[in-house]
Design a protein around this motif. Structure first.
Motif, PDB file in Angstrom:
ATOM      1  N   PRO A  82       0.822  -1.221   0.000  1.00  0.00           N
ATOM      2  CA  PRO A  82       0.000   0.000   0.000  1.00  0.00           C
ATOM      3  C   PRO A  82       0.855   1.269   0.000  1.00  0.00           C
ATOM      4  O   PRO A  82       0.516   2.238  -0.684  1.00  0.00           O
ATOM      5  N   GLU A  83       1.992   1.259   0.738  1.00  0.00           N
ATOM      6  CA  GLU A  83       2.839   2.473   0.800  1.00  0.00           C
ATOM      7  C   GLU A  83       3.422   2.789  -0.574  1.00  0.00           C
ATOM      8  O   GLU A  83       3.424   3.933  -1.009  1.00  0.00           O
ATOM      9  N   ARG A  84       3.944   1.749  -1.245  1.00  0.00           N
ATOM     10  CA  ARG A  84       4.530   1.968  -2.570  1.00  0.00           C
ATOM     11  C   ARG A  84       3.450   2.371  -3.582  1.00  0.00           C
ATOM     12  O   ARG A  84       3.714   3.163  -4.481  1.00  0.00           O
ATOM     13  N   ALA A  85       2.252   1.806  -3.415  1.00  0.00           N
ATOM     14  CA  ALA A  85       1.172   2.092  -4.363  1.00  0.00           C
ATOM     15  C   ALA A  85       0.705   3.548  -4.283  1.00  0.00           C
ATOM     16  O   ALA A  85       0.006   4.030  -5.161  1.00  0.00           O
ATOM     17  N   LYS A  86       1.126   4.261  -3.222  1.00  0.00           N
ATOM     18  CA  LYS A  86       0.828   5.695  -3.148  1.00  0.00           C
ATOM     19  C   LYS A  86       1.718   6.469  -4.103  1.00  0.00           C
ATOM     20  O   LYS A  86       1.393   7.558  -4.538  1.00  0.00           O
ATOM     21  N   LYS A  87       2.891   5.896  -4.415  1.00  0.00           N
ATOM     22  CA  LYS A  87       3.886   6.602  -5.236  1.00  0.00           C
ATOM     23  C   LYS A  87       3.919   6.151  -6.691  1.00  0.00           C
ATOM     24  O   LYS A  87       4.377   6.895  -7.557  1.00  0.00           O
ATOM     25  N   VAL A  88       3.528   4.902  -6.948  1.00  0.00           N
ATOM     26  CA  VAL A  88       3.630   4.355  -8.314  1.00  0.00           C
ATOM     27  C   VAL A  88       2.344   3.620  -8.691  1.00  0.00           C
ATOM     28  O   VAL A  88       1.521   3.310  -7.830  1.00  0.00           O
ATOM     29  N   ASN A  89       2.188   3.339  -9.974  1.00  0.00           N
ATOM     30  CA  ASN A  89       1.113   2.453 -10.433  1.00  0.00           C
ATOM     31  C   ASN A  89       1.676   1.056 -10.531  1.00  0.00           C
ATOM     32  O   ASN A  89       2.671   0.847 -11.229  1.00  0.00           O
ATOM     33  N   PHE A  90       1.047   0.105  -9.854  1.00  0.00           N
ATOM     34  CA  PHE A  90       1.453  -1.285 -10.007  1.00  0.00           C
ATOM     35  C   PHE A  90       0.575  -1.982 -11.041  1.00  0.00           C
ATOM     36  O   PHE A  90      -0.627  -1.719 -11.117  1.00  0.00           O
ATOM     37  N   SER A  91       1.202  -2.895 -11.781  1.00  0.00           N
ATOM     38  CA  SER A  91       0.440  -3.759 -12.682  1.00  0.00           C
ATOM     39  C   SER A  91      -0.313  -4.785 -11.844  1.00  0.00           C
ATOM     40  O   SER A  91      -0.163  -4.835 -10.626  1.00  0.00           O
ATOM     41  N   LYS A  92      -1.070  -5.626 -12.513  1.00  0.00           N
ATOM     42  CA  LYS A  92      -1.629  -6.799 -11.863  1.00  0.00           C
ATOM     43  C   LYS A  92      -0.468  -7.630 -11.322  1.00  0.00           C
ATOM     44  O   LYS A  92       0.617  -7.621 -11.917  1.00  0.00           O
ATOM     45  N   PRO A  93      -0.673  -8.383 -10.238  1.00  0.00           N
ATOM     46  CA  PRO A  93       0.401  -9.236  -9.734  1.00  0.00           C
ATOM     47  C   PRO A  93       0.851 -10.229 -10.810  1.00  0.00           C
ATOM     48  O   PRO A  93       0.017 -10.729 -11.555  1.00  0.00           O
ATOM     49  N   TYR A  94       2.160 -10.459 -10.889  1.00  0.00           N
ATOM     50  CA  TYR A  94       2.648 -11.423 -11.872  1.00  0.00           C
ATOM     51  C   TYR A  94       3.376 -12.601 -11.226  1.00  0.00           C
ATOM     52  O   TYR A  94       3.744 -13.551 -11.899  1.00  0.00           O
ATOM     53  N   TYR A  95       3.596 -12.538  -9.896  1.00  0.00           N
ATOM     54  CA  TYR A  95       4.301 -13.643  -9.227  1.00  0.00           C
ATOM     55  C   TYR A  95       3.952 -13.628  -7.736  1.00  0.00           C
ATOM     56  O   TYR A  95       3.959 -12.571  -7.109  1.00  0.00           O
ATOM     57  N   LYS A  96       3.666 -14.806  -7.173  1.00  0.00           N
ATOM     58  CA  LYS A  96       3.369 -14.924  -5.736  1.00  0.00           C
ATOM     59  C   LYS A  96       4.637 -15.286  -4.972  1.00  0.00           C
ATOM     60  O   LYS A  96       5.306 -16.263  -5.308  1.00  0.00           O
ATOM     61  N   SER A  97       4.943 -14.503  -3.940  1.00  0.00           N
ATOM     62  CA  SER A  97       6.162 -14.726  -3.182  1.00  0.00           C
ATOM     63  C   SER A  97       5.871 -14.645  -1.686  1.00  0.00           C
ATOM     64  O   SER A  97       4.707 -14.678  -1.270  1.00  0.00           O
ATOM     65  N   GLY A  98       6.917 -14.547  -0.898  1.00  0.00           N
ATOM     66  CA  GLY A  98       6.769 -14.423   0.551  1.00  0.00           C
ATOM     67  C   GLY A  98       8.153 -14.390   1.177  1.00  0.00           C
ATOM     68  O   GLY A  98       9.131 -14.740   0.523  1.00  0.00           O
ATOM     69  N   LEU A  99       8.220 -13.949   2.435  1.00  0.00           N
ATOM     70  CA  LEU A  99       9.520 -13.823   3.096  1.00  0.00           C
ATOM     71  C   LEU A  99       9.899 -15.091   3.831  1.00  0.00           C
ATOM     72  O   LEU A  99       9.037 -15.782   4.379  1.00  0.00           O
ATOM     73  N   SER A 100      11.180 -15.385   3.856  1.00  0.00           N
ATOM     74  CA  SER A 100      11.647 -16.523   4.645  1.00  0.00           C
ATOM     75  C   SER A 100      13.022 -16.220   5.242  1.00  0.00           C
ATOM     76  O   SER A 100      13.590 -15.152   5.014  1.00  0.00           O
ATOM     77  N   ILE A 101      13.520 -17.173   5.993  1.00  0.00           N
ATOM     78  CA  ILE A 101      14.777 -16.994   6.745  1.00  0.00           C
ATOM     79  C   ILE A 101      15.849 -17.930   6.198  1.00  0.00           C
ATOM     80  O   ILE A 101      15.568 -19.094   5.921  1.00  0.00           O
ATOM     81  N   VAL A 102      17.069 -17.418   6.098  1.00  0.00           N
ATOM     82  CA  VAL A 102      18.223 -18.269   5.780  1.00  0.00           C
ATOM     83  C   VAL A 102      19.189 -18.211   6.962  1.00  0.00           C
ATOM     84  O   VAL A 102      19.465 -17.126   7.483  1.00  0.00           O
ATOM     85  N   VAL A 103      19.659 -19.382   7.397  1.00  0.00           N
ATOM     86  CA  VAL A 103      20.666 -19.448   8.460  1.00  0.00           C
ATOM     87  C   VAL A 103      21.804 -20.348   7.991  1.00  0.00           C
ATOM     88  O   VAL A 103      21.694 -21.031   6.977  1.00  0.00           O
ATOM     89  N   LYS A 104      22.864 -20.379   8.764  1.00  0.00           N
ATOM     90  CA  LYS A 104      23.975 -21.294   8.481  1.00  0.00           C
ATOM     91  C   LYS A 104      23.506 -22.731   8.697  1.00  0.00           C
ATOM     92  O   LYS A 104      22.669 -22.995   9.558  1.00  0.00           O
ATOM     93  N   MET A 105      24.053 -23.638   7.941  1.00  0.00           N
ATOM     94  CA  MET A 105      23.689 -25.049   8.016  1.00  0.00           C
ATOM     95  C   MET A 105      23.748 -25.602   9.437  1.00  0.00           C
ATOM     96  O   MET A 105      22.893 -26.382   9.851  1.00  0.00           O
TER      97      MET A 105
END
Ligand code: GLN
Length: 231
Positions: A82-105
């Motif tokens: 929503p914050e970025r959408a105040k500054k730019v026009n976004f297209s329709k979504p083209y990819y579904k993602s999400g955040l995750s964590i990486v740690v040392k093995m």
């Protein structure tokens, strides 16, 4: 069409931060920018009758570059917020993602987001990963200009974890030969990527949306997806 018209194609200047494999990165041999986003943007441009010219810049400089008119559009694994959408026009979504964590093995105590409390975290400046990491209680958040630099800091032992987009984390581990790291836990959230244009450029975003629809219909989107994600 008349030959003269065909020869003179219109140019679409597109910004990206080419340190986010497999979405955008520089091919080591050809030095060209490659990736899912690059192929998709080129297909979108072609569909619209434009020649796409890609330029790479810092992720946190992309929206300012659009606002300044230095680029016509951006594609950079950028989450629609929503914050970025105040500054730019976004297209329709083209990819579904999400955040995750990486740690040392060999890290066996961080298994989910809750376990990040009080830990040292590396993130990329201006990203959703940075925003979420800053919400973690008592965590020390170190911000890097690029995602690869955040990964390097983990490798060097300077931080306990990296918070970043899941497909990029998985690619880093699978393809970059990072045998000393692993992705842990469930994705924190669900995010969607969009192409963006300047706020005033509504005509261009409409054309991009139409092109995306067409590429989904004609199987081109699917082909590009399979090329980079294999399923
Ligand atoms: N998807 C994340 C965001 O939009 C990260 C994007 C990136 O680093 N290229 O903030």
């Amino acid at each position: 069409a008349k030959p003269a018209e065909q020869a003179k194609s219109k140019v679409l200047n597109v910004g990206t931060d080419a340190g986010f494999a497999p979405f955008e990165f520089q091919d080591e041999v050809s030095k060209k920018y490659v990736g899912f986003d690059i192929d998709l943007m080129e297909a979108v441009g072609k569909q619209m009758g434009y020649e796409v010219k890609i330029q790479s810049m810092g992720f946190d400089g992309l929206i300012p570059a659009l606002e300044a008119g230095n680029i016509d559009a951006l594609i950079s694994g950028m989450t629609i917020t929503p914050e970025r959408a105040k500054k730019v026009n976004f297209s329709k979504p083209y990819y579904k993602s999400g955040l995750s964590i990486v740690v040392k093995m060999d890290n066996n105590n961080i298994k989910d987001f809750k376990a990040l409390e009080g830990k040292k975290l590396a993130v990329q400046i201006g990203t959703t990963g940075a925003m979420e990491a800053k919400k973690v209680k008592d965590a020390t958040v170190r911000e890097f200009n690029t995602a690869p630099e955040a990964f390097m800091e983990l490798k060097a032992g300077g931080v306990d974890a990296v918070v970043n987009d899941l497909p990029v984390n998985e690619y880093y581990i699978a393809k970059a030969g990072a045998k000393d790291a692993k992705v842990v836990g469930e994705p924190l959230n669900s995010e969607e990527y969009g192409i963006a244009t300047a706020k005033k450029n509504t005509e261009l975003i409409e054309k991009i949306n139409k092109a995306l629809d067409e590429l989904k219909k004609n199987g081109e989107y699917e082909k590009i997806y399979v090329k980079w994600f294999g399923k």
